[in-house]
Structures are given as C-alpha cells and as structure tokens.
Design an enzyme around this catalytic site. Sequence first.
Site, short mmCIF file in Angstrom:
data_model
loop_
_atom_site.label_atom_id
_atom_site.label_comp_id
_atom_site.label_asym_id
_atom_site.label_seq_id
_atom_site.Cartn_x
_atom_site.Cartn_y
_atom_site.Cartn_z
N ASP A 170 -7.92 5.70 -2.44
CA ASP A 170 -6.71 5.65 -3.26
C ASP A 170 -6.61 4.25 -3.86
O ASP A 170 -7.39 3.34 -3.54
CB ASP A 170 -5.46 6.04 -2.45
CG ASP A 170 -4.35 6.57 -3.36
OD1 ASP A 170 -4.41 6.32 -4.58
OD2 ASP A 170 -3.43 7.23 -2.87
C1 BGC Z 1 -1.60 7.72 -5.69
C2 BGC Z 1 -2.63 8.78 -5.99
C3 BGC Z 1 -3.06 8.71 -7.41
C4 BGC Z 1 -3.60 7.32 -7.68
C5 BGC Z 1 -4.16 7.15 -9.07
C6 BGC Z 1 -2.04 6.35 -6.18
O1 BGC Z 1 -1.01 5.43 -6.09
O2 BGC Z 1 -1.35 7.69 -4.30
O3 BGC Z 1 -2.10 10.04 -5.66
O4 BGC Z 1 -4.01 9.70 -7.69
O5 BGC Z 1 -2.56 6.39 -7.48
O6 BGC Z 1 -3.19 7.06 -10.02
#
Ligand code: BGC
Length: 765
Positions: free
Chosen positions: A308
């Site tokens: 993530d």
């Molecule tokens: C979130 C994810 C997301 C990623 C990319 C993160 O902060 O937890 O779910 O896909 O950002 O934007």
Amino acid sequence: MTDVRRRTVLAAAGGTAIAGKAATIARAQGPPGPADGTGKPPPPPPPGPHEARVQALLGRMTVEEKLGQLQQLAWTGDTGPGGGQTAQAEKAARAGRLGSVLNIYGAKTTNTLQRMAVEKSRLGIPLIFGLDVIHGLWTTFPIPLAQAASFDPAVAERDAEVSAKEARSNGVHWAFSPMMDVTHEPRWGRIAEGNGEDPYLTAVFAAAKTRGYQGDDLRAKDRVAACAKHLVAYGGAEGGRDYNTVDVSEARLRNLYLGPFRAAVDAGVATVMASFNTVSGVPAHGNRHVLTSILKEEWSYDGFVVSDYNGVQEMTVHGYAADRADAGRLALNAGVDMEMASTTIAEYGKRLLRNGQITTARLDDAVARILRLKFRLGLFAHPYADEDAAVTGPTKATRATAREAAARTMVLLTNEKSTLPLDTSTGAIAVVGPFGDSTDLRGSWAGPWVKAFRPVTVLDGVKHAAPRAHVTHAKGVDAAGKDTGGIRKAVAVARAADVAIVVVGEGSTLSGEASVRSDISLPGQQEKLIAAIADSGTPFVVVLLSGRPLTMGGWLHSAAAVLEAWHPGIEGGNAIADVLFGTVNPGGKLPVTFPRAVGQIPIYYNHENTGRPYDPANHYTSKYLDLANGPQFPFGHGLSYTTFDIGAPRLSVSRIRAEALRKGDTIEVAVSVRNTGRRAGDEVVQLYLRDPVASIVQPVRRLCGFRRVGLGTGKSTTVRFRLGAEDLGFWTHDPDGELLVQKGEIQFYAGNSSLAKAERTLTIT
Ligand code: BGC
C-alpha cells in the site's frame, strides 16, 4: 511465519531480559535475512503461456532494471502523503527503472509516459498504470457497502465491467479493487469501501467483482487487472481508527478475514495489496506468514503483491524496521513484490543483495510475477491506449446500468402502515433536508476526475418521477454545523405539502480512508430538522444517505418510513425516486448490523455466545445496563412492498460422514419461498448455520448461502444451496491451515434476515 517464529524462539530461549539482548546481538550482526529462510522465494507457479518470454527477458535485465520493475511511483499525490512523483517517474521510465505508475489516467497522458518506457529505455518494458477505480471511473456506481446490500453479485460485476471499460480505454490497466476488508467497525470510514461484516457475503462479492474487472482475457480493450485488498484484517483496526493495531488469532484470521481473499484468488485475481495495519504485532507489509506462507504457498497464488501507499517505508514508524533499507529487506523477504510510492527496495536493493540480506532468487521471483502480468495484459504487443477510442464520460447505457444497480442496493428499514410507495398522483410533495438537492451522492471513492459529471439529485429524481406533482424544496439545515435558522422555512414547506421526503445523512467525505467518526449519528442539526418536520403534522418519510451504519435515536420511530439509500452514485436521485414511488420494489438487505448506540460496538450477528448470554430474568448475563439488548437493525434486514413466506430448509440427507465431506462430498439444502403479498418483488433467501458444539467455539450463526429472487404475486420458487466441507467446517489455530469438520450436529436456519427462524438439523457422523 518464519520471521515471527524466529522472534518467538529468541524470547523463549532466554526469558524476557535475555531475549532483549539476543535481539540486539542479532541486529548488530546484521539483520536476519536469507540465512534464516526468509529470503526463499515461494515455489514457482506451473509455467504459463508467457514463461519462456518472461525468463528470457529476466535473463537480459541488470540488477537495477530488476529493482526498477519492483517500483511503483505516484503521478499525483492525491491518495497518500508525500505529493506527486511525476518528474521522478518520467526519469525512471526513460532509464528502464520503473515498473508501474499510479494515480494516472487519460489515453494521452498515459501514452506519453508509456512512450518514455517503451521507446527510450534499454529493454522497452512497458509500464502498468494503476488507479483507484473502486465504484466507477466516469459512471459512479453506489459505494461497495451499498452494492453488498443488493445481495446480488451481478450488481458488483456490472460495476466492474463498466469501470473496466472506462478505465482501460483511458490507459488504466489495473484497478485497485475489490476491497474485501470484513469489519465490525461502523466508526471506520473504510467500511464504505468493503462489503460489510460477513465473510461469506464479502467472498461472493469479491469473486464477482474480480470477474467483472478481468473477464476471461486481460488483453481485451475493456478489461483491467483487479487487486484484492488489503491483506489482511485491516477492518479489525482497534476502535475503528484507521491504520490502527490488529491483534487476531490464527482461527479468527482464517474464519473471518481470509476467506474473501481466497475467493478472489480462486477467481483469478491478478494482484493483491498488503494492508497498513500490524497483524498480531507484525506489520502486514513484513508479514511473511500472510504474504508468502498462506497466499503464495498454501494458496499457490501466482500473481503479485503490491504494497500500500508508502506501506513499506512506514514499517520504520511502526517500530518494526530499523531504517528504510531494513524496511525494504523485510518487505521483499516477506513477499511484497512491488513497492508503492516509497522507494526503499529500489534504493537499497543492490546493497541488500551484496550483503546477502535479500536473494537474487527472490528478486527474480518478484520481477517474474510483475512481467507475467504485463504479458497477460498484452502490454508488450499493445502498450498504448487508442486515443480516439477513449471513453470520456458516462453514456446513456452506463447511466441506466448504474441506476438499476443503485435501486437494487436500497434497504427499506421501516414502513409503518405501508406509507411507501408514494403515489405519483400526490398533489404536493416537499423534499427537505441538506441532501434533498445535494450532488454529494457519489461516495468516498469517486475521485477528483468525476467532478465534471453532475449526479441526479433526489429533488431531480422526484420531479422526474412525479411530473404532475407540485414539488417544493427547503434545505432546513446544513449537512454539518450548528445553524438551525432554516428549519422554520423547511417546516412551512412541509406543512404546505401532502407528504414530505426528508433527505438526511452524512456527506461522502465523512467516510472513506482516514475518515473515522467517534459519533455515528446524523451530523449537525439534522435530528432537530426531523423533529420539527415530525411536529409539522405532515406525514413524512426519511431517506438516509450514508457510507456506514448510522445510529438513529428517537427520530427513527417518528418517521412513517425510513429508506437507507447509502451513497448511491451518479443516478442516485432517480434510483431513490424509483423506490419511493414503487417503480422498483426494494429488495436490498443490510450487509452490516446497525447498532443502537456507539457504546455497543463491536456488535455483529455472527458473534460467539458467552457462557452467560443475555437473559432479562438474570442479572449476571452479558448486556448493557443502559441500552436495550441487540441491534437497532440486524444483519440481513430489509423490507419490501410485498410479503414473502420462506419455508424451513430441506436437507438432501439428514446424516453425512465427516470423512465423506472431507473427500469432497456435499449436501443440498433447498428452501422454498412464496410471494404472499399484492405486488411483484424481490426477496433474499438467506441460509445460516450453527455448529453448537465445537472444539473452538463457533458463531451463534453464520451465513452460508443467499439468493435474491424476483417473484410475481402468488408465485413461488425453490432455491438450492450446495454445501461442502469448507461451508460446514471451520479453520483452527493451526498456522499451516487446518480445516476441521467435526462430528456432531449442524443447525440450519432459513429466512429473510439473520434472525431467520425456520430450522433443520444435519448430523455429521
Ligand atoms: C489506500 C489504498 C489505495 C492506495 C492507492 C492507499 O492509501 O489504502 O486502498 O489503493 O492508497 O491510492
């Protein structure tokens, strides 16, 4: 598990004090790595159609190019800390040191960057572009929590199909969806993004959405790779506070959180994203037990794991990695294949290799996983989006699909004296409340890109649905804040009408990532508005817009009817009107328990019994002194404008041998359902089971099958469920994954909510 085990052994060997010393010595000698087995790659998947090309390419790559493939940079900083990495991405793309970019879309924009990678870099390896297309790109569908309320996986599949087409034509190859974090926490803002509290329901939706995004062939111009996220137990955050600690037993991990991921893997999900939380003390990004032992070894998963946003680097803040290099080492060795936003593996990989802290075998394994997807997506043959074919907005057809989907997600919570549906010939209708004419219907993951497309408001929808009615509007109060000055006008407008539709709720920025509430009642002065409308004497119904269950308090029973409409998306106003006026008979059910008060949380239907379950006749039982027992609305609840009769479950056999189940035998459970009312409508037949005596205490009931059926008045049908070992058994605390099917009784309940009464017993011998 190796990392975790290693630490446990240290502690056990020397007691607490010595364990501390031992840990210091271990770090001084160089942190653990391949020597203890953590750098060992999982066994390679059986060779697929692209394997020869993957291996040939891998053979030509330098270490820097390999490390580059593991890097994903953010085009804009919209979805995480630290800002955009645009210039860095362009430079890395040209140098052949970049695998992927996120937060980018648009055929022209993606093509420009892709050209740098394909035409300027030494090996011309294409980039893969990812975006959070969670419930629509241009055509915003209802939020995923709402989709789950449809109890119709086709709703999720349609959303994914429409999204995939819009995204792929705009150069996006990869959607960071579906999110499948089961949660018991309505305070948690990300409850909006998942499918609620039930692992079975979530698993069915996870598979459906994966199919919808990916189809049969990822090369197709209208498909994208999906991403199962967030592995794992992110929804278990303590206090519902985002990113917070999760301490979970192995049995709960497997019985509650992992099932949907397994279903997505079985449906062929191309990628998996690690979660921000710790899992029993080990950050998911450094958790080899989860990312490698379970996902890649036990489940033979051949896709790749993306971190993530900054999740790898944040292991230093968690207090797990000593520094950024250590974070990169821990992540790669645990099973992360691609690093999002932070750059620890790309920066320190060479040094880590040199020091023997990561292995070439594991690095190659990660690179191969990423290259395989690029081949599967057909990016080597067709790296560019067709700029003339880009879909640039919602179409009539996609709007119709979104409207139908939204209407299927709505849950009729109450309907005193059959107040709903409203008559289109009603003379005067007042639409009041801060969301009556609001365009804030899209939900938390409608990105900045959709602002150009105005959602249909409830006021618009009511006017379309009842063209002859005199429709008036007053906001009354704001969605938040202290001002009550507008209530007087709203009351006047309501008084002058035959019926009032009060549209209240929470705005979409109150749910989603990092948007946690400690109080989940209606924000601001909205309850006061409802009370004033109730005093006006005009009959009124409430439409609730929310990204989570709300607590309702006294106003609930003052309304003639309450419709939970969630955040319904771009066609929300029309879909709400479809249900209010009965063009659509509501058939949605709650995918999550609605609590009476925040103090009851966590409250969920599939809980374990205590030794002293609530008993009003006995003081020493499990309860709150100051609150009625049980939820406001149970999981699975939802009314219709007609009535249904659901029969007792009928079992194909009353006894079966545990051994036979283990070998793959199944039973069939049949349930008949009849529309006993005066309208056609949909019912969700729900099948629950309980294992009343087990070596690990089991939930008082759990969903093991559901089917949404449409029936004309007086019509009936029988739905059939096939159940095997995985449905009837449960996972134990065994870290290697033991599914137990024990001898004894299994009770089945059929009905139209988790309170289902009709019961039959199966005996496992
Ligand atoms: C979130 C994810 C997301 C990623 C990319 C993160 O902060 O937890 O779910 O896909 O950002 O934007």
